[in-house]
Write a protein that holds these residues in place. Structure first.
Motif, short mmCIF file in Angstrom:
data_model
loop_
_atom_site.label_atom_id
_atom_site.label_comp_id
_atom_site.label_asym_id
_atom_site.label_seq_id
_atom_site.Cartn_x
_atom_site.Cartn_y
_atom_site.Cartn_z
N ASN A 85 0.85 -1.19 0.00
CA ASN A 85 0.00 0.00 0.00
C ASN A 85 0.90 1.25 0.00
N PRO A 86 1.29 1.74 -1.18
CA PRO A 86 2.24 2.85 -1.27
C PRO A 86 1.78 4.13 -0.56
N ASP A 87 0.48 4.28 -0.30
CA ASP A 87 0.02 5.46 0.44
C ASP A 87 0.61 5.51 1.85
N LEU A 88 1.10 4.40 2.34
CA LEU A 88 1.68 4.35 3.67
C LEU A 88 3.09 4.95 3.73
N MET A 89 3.68 5.21 2.59
CA MET A 89 5.06 5.68 2.53
C MET A 89 5.15 7.20 2.50
N GLN A 90 6.02 7.76 3.36
CA GLN A 90 6.31 9.19 3.30
C GLN A 90 6.96 9.48 1.94
N ARG A 91 6.70 10.65 1.41
CA ARG A 91 7.25 11.01 0.11
C ARG A 91 7.47 12.50 0.03
N PRO A 92 8.29 12.92 -0.90
CA PRO A 92 9.15 12.13 -1.78
C PRO A 92 10.44 11.72 -1.10
N ILE A 93 11.06 10.71 -1.66
CA ILE A 93 12.40 10.30 -1.24
C ILE A 93 13.32 10.58 -2.41
N VAL A 94 14.39 11.33 -2.14
CA VAL A 94 15.36 11.66 -3.18
C VAL A 94 16.67 10.99 -2.84
N VAL A 95 17.25 10.32 -3.83
CA VAL A 95 18.49 9.57 -3.65
C VAL A 95 19.56 10.16 -4.56
N ARG A 96 20.76 10.28 -4.00
CA ARG A 96 21.93 10.66 -4.77
C ARG A 96 23.09 9.82 -4.26
N GLY A 97 23.53 8.90 -5.11
CA GLY A 97 24.58 7.97 -4.68
C GLY A 97 24.10 7.10 -3.54
N ASP A 98 24.86 7.08 -2.45
CA ASP A 98 24.44 6.27 -1.30
C ASP A 98 23.78 7.12 -0.22
N GLN A 99 23.38 8.33 -0.58
CA GLN A 99 22.67 9.23 0.33
C GLN A 99 21.22 9.37 -0.11
N ALA A 100 20.33 9.55 0.85
CA ALA A 100 18.92 9.77 0.53
C ALA A 100 18.33 10.73 1.55
N LYS A 101 17.31 11.45 1.11
CA LYS A 101 16.61 12.40 1.98
C LYS A 101 15.12 12.23 1.79
N LEU A 102 14.40 12.27 2.89
CA LEU A 102 12.95 12.38 2.84
C LEU A 102 12.68 13.87 2.72
N CYS A 103 12.10 14.28 1.64
CA CYS A 103 11.97 15.71 1.34
C CYS A 103 10.64 16.27 1.80
N ARG A 104 10.44 16.20 3.08
CA ARG A 104 9.32 16.82 3.79
C ARG A 104 9.96 17.64 4.88
N PRO A 105 10.22 18.87 4.69
CA PRO A 105 9.80 19.75 3.61
C PRO A 105 10.67 19.57 2.36
N PRO A 106 10.15 20.03 1.22
CA PRO A 106 10.89 19.88 -0.03
C PRO A 106 12.30 20.46 0.00
N GLU A 107 12.53 21.47 0.80
CA GLU A 107 13.86 22.10 0.88
C GLU A 107 14.94 21.15 1.37
N ASN A 108 14.55 20.02 1.96
CA ASN A 108 15.54 19.02 2.39
C ASN A 108 16.39 18.54 1.23
#
Length: 115
Positions: A85-108
């Motif tokens: 159930n993808p609605d259960l997932m916080q979003r968006p998730i942005v990945v760069r290499g081996d780093q990732a950020k949950l972009c809530r707020p988008p400025e992350n």
């Protein structure tokens, strides 16, 4: 940093759209994955959470009705529920290499662009 940026998102999500706008405004090329059309596997989600370096429960949208039964669930059960159930997932998730950020707020997302 030249690693490819990937954003895992839902097109109707305002935070996802705002994050995409920030990436474009900063001249970043990226791949976009609508995980509603291209579902994540349990293993893919597990790897994303590892890159986020946060507890599994931090990725769970606790206000979603389907999350209410997951209070005593294990991490594996929560990951499986988010994949089903993808609605259960916080979003968006942005990945760069081996780093990732949950972009809530988008400025992350800016933290990934500085590296």
């Amino acid at each position: 940093m030249s690693e490819k940026i990937v954003i895992y998102q839902k097109p109707t999500c305002s935070k996802c759209r705002a994050t995409i706008s920030l990436l474009k405004e900063n001249g970043q090329e990226f791949d976009s994955v609508n995980y509603y059309e291209v579902p994540l596997t349990v293993e893919e989600l597990r790897k994303l959470i590892q890159k986020l370096n946060v507890p599994v429960r931090d990725v769970l949208r606790k206000d979603e009705p389907a999350a209410h039964g997951l209070n005593s669930a294990s991490d594996d059960e929560i990951i499986k529920a988010m994949v089903e159930n993808p609605d259960l997932m916080q979003r968006p998730i942005v990945v760069r290499g081996d780093q990732a950020k949950l972009c809530r707020p988008p400025e992350n997302v800016m933290e990934l662009l500085k590296k």
